[in-house]
Scaffold this motif. Structure first.
Motif, PDB file in Angstrom:
ATOM      1  N   ALA A  15       0.838  -1.203   0.000  1.00  0.00           N
ATOM      2  CA  ALA A  15       0.000   0.000   0.000  1.00  0.00           C
ATOM      3  C   ALA A  15       0.870   1.249   0.000  1.00  0.00           C
ATOM      4  O   ALA A  15       1.987   1.251   0.505  1.00  0.00           O
ATOM      5  CB  ALA A  15      -0.911   0.006   1.218  1.00  0.00           C
ATOM      6  N   LEU A  16       0.308   2.296  -0.573  1.00  0.00           N
ATOM      7  CA  LEU A  16       0.968   3.597  -0.629  1.00  0.00           C
ATOM      8  C   LEU A  16      -0.045   4.636  -0.180  1.00  0.00           C
ATOM      9  O   LEU A  16      -1.145   4.694  -0.715  1.00  0.00           O
ATOM     10  CB  LEU A  16       1.425   3.887  -2.068  1.00  0.00           C
ATOM     11  CG  LEU A  16       1.930   5.280  -2.387  1.00  0.00           C
ATOM     12  CD1 LEU A  16       3.210   5.563  -1.615  1.00  0.00           C
ATOM     13  CD2 LEU A  16       2.169   5.418  -3.880  1.00  0.00           C
ATOM     14  N   VAL A  17       0.305   5.427   0.826  1.00  0.00           N
ATOM     15  CA  VAL A  17      -0.572   6.490   1.304  1.00  0.00           C
ATOM     16  C   VAL A  17       0.159   7.817   1.127  1.00  0.00           C
ATOM     17  O   VAL A  17       1.263   7.996   1.647  1.00  0.00           O
ATOM     18  CB  VAL A  17      -0.953   6.292   2.794  1.00  0.00           C
ATOM     19  CG1 VAL A  17      -1.832   7.435   3.279  1.00  0.00           C
ATOM     20  CG2 VAL A  17      -1.642   4.946   3.000  1.00  0.00           C
ATOM     21  N   LEU A  18      -0.459   8.713   0.376  1.00  0.00           N
ATOM     22  CA  LEU A  18       0.107  10.046   0.161  1.00  0.00           C
ATOM     23  C   LEU A  18      -0.878  11.076   0.696  1.00  0.00           C
ATOM     24  O   LEU A  18      -2.047  11.077   0.328  1.00  0.00           O
ATOM     25  CB  LEU A  18       0.358  10.294  -1.326  1.00  0.00           C
ATOM     26  CG  LEU A  18       1.359   9.385  -2.016  1.00  0.00           C
ATOM     27  CD1 LEU A  18       1.411   9.685  -3.509  1.00  0.00           C
ATOM     28  CD2 LEU A  18       2.736   9.539  -1.398  1.00  0.00           C
ATOM     29  N   ASP A  19      -0.411  11.947   1.544  1.00  0.00           N
ATOM     30  CA  ASP A  19      -1.244  12.999   2.123  1.00  0.00           C
ATOM     31  C   ASP A  19      -0.789  14.337   1.558  1.00  0.00           C
ATOM     32  O   ASP A  19       0.063  15.013   2.130  1.00  0.00           O
ATOM     33  CB  ASP A  19      -1.133  12.967   3.643  1.00  0.00           C
ATOM     34  CG  ASP A  19      -2.032  13.986   4.324  1.00  0.00           C
ATOM     35  OD1 ASP A  19      -2.792  14.680   3.629  1.00  0.00           O
ATOM     36  OD2 ASP A  19      -1.971  14.083   5.557  1.00  0.00           O
ATOM     37  N   VAL A  30      -4.699   8.400  -1.784  1.00  0.00           N
ATOM     38  CA  VAL A  30      -4.262   9.788  -1.833  1.00  0.00           C
ATOM     39  C   VAL A  30      -5.273  10.607  -1.040  1.00  0.00           C
ATOM     40  O   VAL A  30      -6.459  10.626  -1.363  1.00  0.00           O
ATOM     41  CB  VAL A  30      -4.169  10.317  -3.276  1.00  0.00           C
ATOM     42  CG1 VAL A  30      -3.788  11.787  -3.284  1.00  0.00           C
ATOM     43  CG2 VAL A  30      -3.177   9.494  -4.083  1.00  0.00           C
ATOM     44  N   ILE A  31      -4.802  11.261  -0.019  1.00  0.00           N
ATOM     45  CA  ILE A  31      -5.636  12.157   0.781  1.00  0.00           C
ATOM     46  C   ILE A  31      -5.277  13.572   0.333  1.00  0.00           C
ATOM     47  O   ILE A  31      -4.120  13.971   0.392  1.00  0.00           O
ATOM     48  CB  ILE A  31      -5.356  11.977   2.288  1.00  0.00           C
ATOM     49  CG1 ILE A  31      -5.621  10.527   2.681  1.00  0.00           C
ATOM     50  CG2 ILE A  31      -6.184  12.940   3.115  1.00  0.00           C
ATOM     51  CD1 ILE A  31      -5.071  10.128   4.028  1.00  0.00           C
ATOM     52  N   THR A  32      -6.280  14.303  -0.152  1.00  0.00           N
ATOM     53  CA  THR A  32      -5.970  15.613  -0.717  1.00  0.00           C
ATOM     54  C   THR A  32      -7.116  16.592  -0.529  1.00  0.00           C
ATOM     55  O   THR A  32      -8.282  16.209  -0.465  1.00  0.00           O
ATOM     56  CB  THR A  32      -5.640  15.492  -2.220  1.00  0.00           C
ATOM     57  OG1 THR A  32      -5.249  16.774  -2.714  1.00  0.00           O
ATOM     58  CG2 THR A  32      -6.820  14.978  -3.025  1.00  0.00           C
ATOM     59  N   ALA A  78       1.571   7.774 -13.143  1.00  0.00           N
ATOM     60  CA  ALA A  78       2.387   6.806 -12.398  1.00  0.00           C
ATOM     61  C   ALA A  78       1.596   6.202 -11.235  1.00  0.00           C
ATOM     62  O   ALA A  78       1.686   4.995 -10.972  1.00  0.00           O
ATOM     63  CB  ALA A  78       3.658   7.477 -11.877  1.00  0.00           C
ATOM     64  N   LEU A  79       0.800   7.015 -10.553  1.00  0.00           N
ATOM     65  CA  LEU A  79      -0.009   6.502  -9.444  1.00  0.00           C
ATOM     66  C   LEU A  79      -1.075   5.535  -9.939  1.00  0.00           C
ATOM     67  O   LEU A  79      -1.343   4.506  -9.301  1.00  0.00           O
ATOM     68  CB  LEU A  79      -0.651   7.656  -8.669  1.00  0.00           C
ATOM     69  CG  LEU A  79       0.312   8.520  -7.870  1.00  0.00           C
ATOM     70  CD1 LEU A  79      -0.414   9.720  -7.269  1.00  0.00           C
ATOM     71  CD2 LEU A  79       0.997   7.710  -6.765  1.00  0.00           C
ATOM     72  N   ARG A  80      -1.690   5.839 -11.065  1.00  0.00           N
ATOM     73  CA  ARG A  80      -2.706   4.927 -11.626  1.00  0.00           C
ATOM     74  C   ARG A  80      -2.086   3.596 -12.040  1.00  0.00           C
ATOM     75  O   ARG A  80      -2.669   2.542 -11.840  1.00  0.00           O
ATOM     76  CB  ARG A  80      -3.434   5.581 -12.795  1.00  0.00           C
ATOM     77  CG  ARG A  80      -4.394   6.642 -12.310  1.00  0.00           C
ATOM     78  CD  ARG A  80      -5.182   7.242 -13.435  1.00  0.00           C
ATOM     79  NE  ARG A  80      -6.064   8.260 -12.878  1.00  0.00           N
ATOM     80  CZ  ARG A  80      -7.273   8.490 -13.318  1.00  0.00           C
ATOM     81  NH1 ARG A  80      -7.769   7.776 -14.293  1.00  0.00           N
ATOM     82  NH2 ARG A  80      -8.003   9.428 -12.776  1.00  0.00           N
ATOM     83  N   LYS A  81      -0.890   3.636 -12.613  1.00  0.00           N
ATOM     84  CA  LYS A  81      -0.204   2.394 -12.972  1.00  0.00           C
ATOM     85  C   LYS A  81       0.179   1.614 -11.711  1.00  0.00           C
ATOM     86  O   LYS A  81       0.059   0.388 -11.673  1.00  0.00           O
ATOM     87  CB  LYS A  81       1.032   2.695 -13.817  1.00  0.00           C
ATOM     88  CG  LYS A  81       0.691   3.138 -15.221  1.00  0.00           C
ATOM     89  CD  LYS A  81       1.920   3.502 -16.008  1.00  0.00           C
ATOM     90  CE  LYS A  81       1.535   4.005 -17.393  1.00  0.00           C
ATOM     91  NZ  LYS A  81       2.688   4.520 -18.137  1.00  0.00           N
ATOM     92  N   THR A  82       0.612   2.312 -10.699  1.00  0.00           N
ATOM     93  CA  THR A  82       0.962   1.663  -9.437  1.00  0.00           C
ATOM     94  C   THR A  82      -0.261   1.016  -8.814  1.00  0.00           C
ATOM     95  O   THR A  82      -0.178  -0.058  -8.213  1.00  0.00           O
ATOM     96  CB  THR A  82       1.596   2.688  -8.466  1.00  0.00           C
ATOM     97  OG1 THR A  82       2.768   3.221  -9.077  1.00  0.00           O
ATOM     98  CG2 THR A  82       1.957   2.057  -7.134  1.00  0.00           C
TER      99      THR A  82
END
Length: 119
Positions: free
Chosen positions: A39-43, A72-74, A60-64
């Motif tokens: 998992a990858l969490v980006l704030d 992604v929290i934004t 890149a995030l969609r491919k990941t």
């Protein structure tokens, strides 16, 4: 001397802009998540990113997301999805053939507050 002209790693990092440091940190996180299929969490790590680079990062995030869970929290959802994805009253929408789920927490939290029993 040539050795004196070389910068150590910490000096190089300090010389970079905040946006560039955030982008490098995000790239490192993406690479780790892809490698571990984790998992990858980006704030809001990419708020200082220009539009061209942001487009590259979203791709890149969609491919990941095909190999690992990406959260992604934004406060800037238009950086990640087109405006029409935000229309409607639903708090949760599946996009991209189910590979992308958009959750509008403001609608989710408001809905929760309306359903919460009053004392």
């Amino acid at each position: 001397t040539a050795e004196g002209a070389l910068m150590d790693g910490e000096s190089v990092l300090r010389a970079l802009s905040v946006g560039t440091r955030d982008q490098l940190a995000s790239l490192l996180r993406v690479a780790i998540a892809r490698q571990l299929k984790s998992a990858l969490v980006l704030d809001d790590h990419l708020v200082h990113t220009d539009a061209d680079r942001m487009s590259w990062f979203v791709d890149a995030l969609r491919k990941t997301a095909l190999e690992a869970q990406v959260i992604v929290i934004t406060c800037r959802p238009l950086d990640y999805v087109p405006p029409d994805a935000l229309k409607g009253k639903d708090a949760v929408r599946d996009l991209g053939g189910g590979s992308l789920r958009l959750v509008d927490l403001s609608k989710t939290i408001e809905g929760w507050a309306e359903r919460r029993p009053r004392p």
